[in-house]
Design a protein around this motif. Structure first.
Motif, PDB file in Angstrom:
ATOM      1  N   LYS A  97       0.807  -1.222   0.000  1.00  0.00           N
ATOM      2  CA  LYS A  97       0.000   0.000   0.000  1.00  0.00           C
ATOM      3  C   LYS A  97       0.840   1.272   0.000  1.00  0.00           C
ATOM      4  CE  LYS A  97      -3.892  -2.078   2.510  1.00  0.00           C
ATOM      5  NZ  LYS A  97      -4.743  -1.977   3.724  1.00  0.00           N
ATOM      6  N   PHE A  98       2.166   1.130   0.050  1.00  0.00           N
ATOM      7  CA  PHE A  98       3.031   2.295   0.227  1.00  0.00           C
ATOM      8  C   PHE A  98       4.135   2.313  -0.823  1.00  0.00           C
ATOM      9  CE2 PHE A  98       1.190   1.149   4.274  1.00  0.00           C
ATOM     10  CZ  PHE A  98       0.720   2.366   4.750  1.00  0.00           C
ATOM     11  N   ALA A  99       4.585   3.509  -1.144  1.00  0.00           N
ATOM     12  CA  ALA A  99       5.693   3.657  -2.092  1.00  0.00           C
ATOM     13  C   ALA A  99       6.911   2.914  -1.566  1.00  0.00           C
ATOM     14  CB  ALA A  99       6.015   5.134  -2.289  1.00  0.00           C
ATOM     15  N   ARG A 100       7.568   2.209  -2.475  1.00  0.00           N
ATOM     16  CA  ARG A 100       8.700   1.368  -2.093  1.00  0.00           C
ATOM     17  C   ARG A 100      10.009   2.146  -2.295  1.00  0.00           C
ATOM     18  NH1 ARG A 100       7.529  -4.126  -2.238  1.00  0.00           N
ATOM     19  NH2 ARG A 100       9.534  -4.615  -3.195  1.00  0.00           N
ATOM     20  N   ASP A 101      10.136   3.245  -1.556  1.00  0.00           N
ATOM     21  CA  ASP A 101      11.304   4.100  -1.776  1.00  0.00           C
ATOM     22  C   ASP A 101      11.710   4.804  -0.488  1.00  0.00           C
ATOM     23  OD1 ASP A 101       9.466   6.204  -1.428  1.00  0.00           O
ATOM     24  OD2 ASP A 101       9.188   6.477  -3.576  1.00  0.00           O
ATOM     25  N   ASN A 102      12.617   5.763  -0.624  1.00  0.00           N
ATOM     26  CA  ASN A 102      13.160   6.450   0.540  1.00  0.00           C
ATOM     27  C   ASN A 102      12.155   7.352   1.256  1.00  0.00           C
ATOM     28  OD1 ASN A 102      15.681   5.276   0.089  1.00  0.00           O
ATOM     29  ND2 ASN A 102      16.300   6.920  -1.302  1.00  0.00           N
ATOM     30  N   SER A 103      10.976   7.537   0.686  1.00  0.00           N
ATOM     31  CA  SER A 103       9.957   8.307   1.397  1.00  0.00           C
ATOM     32  C   SER A 103       9.392   7.505   2.570  1.00  0.00           C
ATOM     33  CB  SER A 103       8.825   8.716   0.446  1.00  0.00           C
ATOM     34  OG  SER A 103       8.103   7.576  -0.006  1.00  0.00           O
ATOM     35  N   ASN A 104       9.525   6.192   2.527  1.00  0.00           N
ATOM     36  CA  ASN A 104       8.968   5.328   3.574  1.00  0.00           C
ATOM     37  C   ASN A 104      10.000   4.478   4.306  1.00  0.00           C
ATOM     38  OD1 ASN A 104       6.084   5.842   3.384  1.00  0.00           O
ATOM     39  ND2 ASN A 104       6.225   4.953   1.333  1.00  0.00           N
ATOM     40  N   TYR A 105      11.171   4.310   3.724  1.00  0.00           N
ATOM     41  CA  TYR A 105      12.181   3.399   4.275  1.00  0.00           C
ATOM     42  C   TYR A 105      13.524   4.097   4.412  1.00  0.00           C
ATOM     43  CZ  TYR A 105       8.848  -0.222   2.940  1.00  0.00           C
ATOM     44  OH  TYR A 105       7.723  -0.988   2.822  1.00  0.00           O
ATOM     45  N   TYR A 106      14.302   3.629   5.378  1.00  0.00           N
ATOM     46  CA  TYR A 106      15.698   4.020   5.482  1.00  0.00           C
ATOM     47  C   TYR A 106      16.573   2.883   4.959  1.00  0.00           C
ATOM     48  CZ  TYR A 106      14.747   8.013   8.573  1.00  0.00           C
ATOM     49  OH  TYR A 106      14.311   9.202   9.101  1.00  0.00           O
ATOM     50  N   ASN A 107      17.699   3.232   4.384  1.00  0.00           N
ATOM     51  CA  ASN A 107      18.733   2.258   4.101  1.00  0.00           C
ATOM     52  C   ASN A 107      19.340   1.898   5.461  1.00  0.00           C
ATOM     53  OD1 ASN A 107      20.961   0.793   3.247  1.00  0.00           O
ATOM     54  ND2 ASN A 107      21.466   2.203   1.601  1.00  0.00           N
ATOM     55  N   PRO A 108      19.182   0.641   5.932  1.00  0.00           N
ATOM     56  CA  PRO A 108      19.499   0.338   7.334  1.00  0.00           C
ATOM     57  C   PRO A 108      20.929   0.642   7.773  1.00  0.00           C
ATOM     58  CG  PRO A 108      18.108  -1.378   6.444  1.00  0.00           C
ATOM     59  CD  PRO A 108      18.491  -0.498   5.281  1.00  0.00           C
ATOM     60  N   THR A 109      21.934   0.165   7.027  1.00  0.00           N
ATOM     61  CA  THR A 109      23.311   0.359   7.492  1.00  0.00           C
ATOM     62  C   THR A 109      23.685   1.827   7.623  1.00  0.00           C
ATOM     63  OG1 THR A 109      24.127  -1.815   6.834  1.00  0.00           O
ATOM     64  CG2 THR A 109      25.736  -0.042   6.914  1.00  0.00           C
ATOM     65  N   PRO A 110      23.436   2.682   6.624  1.00  0.00           N
ATOM     66  CA  PRO A 110      23.752   4.109   6.819  1.00  0.00           C
ATOM     67  C   PRO A 110      22.982   4.736   7.988  1.00  0.00           C
ATOM     68  CG  PRO A 110      23.475   3.645   4.490  1.00  0.00           C
ATOM     69  CD  PRO A 110      23.052   2.411   5.232  1.00  0.00           C
ATOM     70  N   PHE A 111      21.729   4.303   8.197  1.00  0.00           N
ATOM     71  CA  PHE A 111      20.970   4.838   9.329  1.00  0.00           C
ATOM     72  C   PHE A 111      21.655   4.468  10.639  1.00  0.00           C
ATOM     73  CE2 PHE A 111      17.985   4.522  12.800  1.00  0.00           C
ATOM     74  CZ  PHE A 111      17.271   5.709  12.715  1.00  0.00           C
ATOM     75  N   ILE A 112      22.014   3.197  10.784  1.00  0.00           N
ATOM     76  CA  ILE A 112      22.665   2.756  12.022  1.00  0.00           C
ATOM     77  C   ILE A 112      23.987   3.482  12.214  1.00  0.00           C
ATOM     78  CG2 ILE A 112      23.787   0.784  13.145  1.00  0.00           C
ATOM     79  CD1 ILE A 112      21.537  -0.972  11.899  1.00  0.00           C
ATOM     80  N   GLN A 113      24.777   3.575  11.164  1.00  0.00           N
ATOM     81  CA  GLN A 113      26.077   4.241  11.273  1.00  0.00           C
ATOM     82  C   GLN A 113      25.932   5.702  11.689  1.00  0.00           C
ATOM     83  OE1 GLN A 113      27.716   3.432   7.387  1.00  0.00           O
ATOM     84  NE2 GLN A 113      28.647   1.509   8.060  1.00  0.00           N
ATOM     85  N   ALA A 114      24.866   6.354  11.240  1.00  0.00           N
ATOM     86  CA  ALA A 114      24.651   7.767  11.575  1.00  0.00           C
ATOM     87  C   ALA A 114      24.061   7.965  12.964  1.00  0.00           C
ATOM     88  CB  ALA A 114      23.730   8.411  10.538  1.00  0.00           C
ATOM     89  N   HIS A 115      23.601   6.861  13.589  1.00  0.00           N
ATOM     90  CA  HIS A 115      22.923   6.976  14.878  1.00  0.00           C
ATOM     91  C   HIS A 115      23.482   5.979  15.897  1.00  0.00           C
ATOM     92  CE1 HIS A 115      20.018   8.629  11.937  1.00  0.00           C
ATOM     93  NE2 HIS A 115      19.705   9.463  12.914  1.00  0.00           N
ATOM     94  N   ARG A 116      24.779   5.697  15.841  1.00  0.00           N
ATOM     95  CA  ARG A 116      25.361   4.764  16.808  1.00  0.00           C
ATOM     96  C   ARG A 116      25.180   5.271  18.229  1.00  0.00           C
ATOM     97  NH1 ARG A 116      28.289   0.446  15.066  1.00  0.00           N
ATOM     98  NH2 ARG A 116      27.442  -0.378  17.002  1.00  0.00           N
ATOM     99  N   THR A 117      25.254   6.574  18.401  1.00  0.00           N
ATOM    100  CA  THR A 117      24.947   7.176  19.695  1.00  0.00           C
ATOM    101  C   THR A 117      23.866   8.228  19.489  1.00  0.00           C
ATOM    102  OG1 THR A 117      26.671   8.858  19.473  1.00  0.00           O
ATOM    103  CG2 THR A 117      27.285   6.812  20.567  1.00  0.00           C
ATOM    104  N   ALA A 118      23.032   8.375  20.494  1.00  0.00           N
ATOM    105  CA  ALA A 118      21.967   9.379  20.445  1.00  0.00           C
ATOM    106  C   ALA A 118      21.748   9.898  21.859  1.00  0.00           C
ATOM    107  CB  ALA A 118      20.671   8.772  19.892  1.00  0.00           C
ATOM    108  N   SER A 119      21.307  11.118  21.967  1.00  0.00           N
ATOM    109  CA  SER A 119      21.059  11.720  23.270  1.00  0.00           C
ATOM    110  C   SER A 119      19.687  11.305  23.776  1.00  0.00           C
ATOM    111  CB  SER A 119      21.131  13.247  23.169  1.00  0.00           C
ATOM    112  OG  SER A 119      20.811  13.836  24.407  1.00  0.00           O
ATOM    113  N   SER A 120      19.672  10.494  24.839  1.00  0.00           N
ATOM    114  CA  SER A 120      18.380  10.051  25.380  1.00  0.00           C
ATOM    115  C   SER A 120      17.838  11.048  26.402  1.00  0.00           C
ATOM    116  CB  SER A 120      18.508   8.672  26.028  1.00  0.00           C
ATOM    117  OG  SER A 120      19.258   8.747  27.226  1.00  0.00           O
TER     118      SER A 120
END
Length: 202
Positions: free
Chosen positions: A167-190
């Motif tokens: 039901k949804f567009a199969r692109d970057n509007s709905n999904y993240y590329n997992p590895t780059p997302f994880i690499q960019a968020h290894r640490t986050a301010s909780s």
């Protein structure tokens, strides 16, 4: 009569509050994201297939031992969050878990993502479980022998997708590329901040 009306309004307010609370979980913001295998850095695993918009919407992870030697290997939550789906959805998915995470992005804004873990041999977490980064949530499988053993893993920015990807567009509007997302968020301010994470949405 006025007393009855006040009582009715009070009961309705309590019922509505309870209903809203039952559909959310109050969870601390994620303090970072790790890989779902070989925690925290995917040690001993390789990405056999990557993310392709309008194609493969996640990543497939395999152990480096080859063949189905990774059958039953542990699968971990990539970050603190709450389990919003844990079931055998059959067809091409098999045993799936979806975890919803709230985090403070690099721009300071609190956002949410869903992480999906599919083709599991076993599910080790149930809906409503609050999990930490690195919590065991399942074991690697093959969708009951339909595929060679691997983990199919996705990160969704659209919380409405659930198991209805068609039901949804199969692109970057709905999904993240997992590895780059994880690499960019290894640490986050909780900030030890808790937020209400919706348990529904699809």
């Amino acid at each position: 009569m006025l007393r009855g009306l006040v009582l009715a309004v009070t009961v309705l307010t309590i019922w509505t509050t309870a209903l809203v609370q039952a559909q959310t979980a109050r969870v601390l913001l994620a303090d970072g994201f790790d890989y779902p295998v070989g925690k925290p850095d995917a040690s001993g695993y390789r990405k056999a297939r990557g993310y392709v918009p309008n194609g493969h919407l996640g990543e497939d992870w395999n152990g480096t031992g080859g063949g189905d030697s990774d059958f039953g290997d542990p699968i971990y939550s990539i970050a603190r969050g709450v389990v919003i789906l844990s079931e055998n959805v059959r067809v091409g998915w098999g045993n799936c878990i979806i975890i919803r995470h709230a985090y403070r992005d690099t721009d300071g804004v609190i956002k949410m993502v869903d992480s999906l873990y599919a083709h599991l041999n076993e599910r080790k977490a149930k809906v409503g479980d609050i999990v930490d980064r690195g919590t065991l949530v399942g074991t690697m499988g093959s969708n009951f022998g339909q595929y060679p053993v691997h983990l199919h893993f996705e990160i969704r920015k659209n919380l409405q997708i659930g198991m209805n990807r068609g039901k949804f567009a199969r692109d970057n509007s709905n999904y993240y590329n997992p590895t780059p997302f994880i690499q960019a968020h290894r640490t986050a301010s909780s900030d030890f901040v808790k937020v209400d994470i919706p348990l529904k949405g699809f």
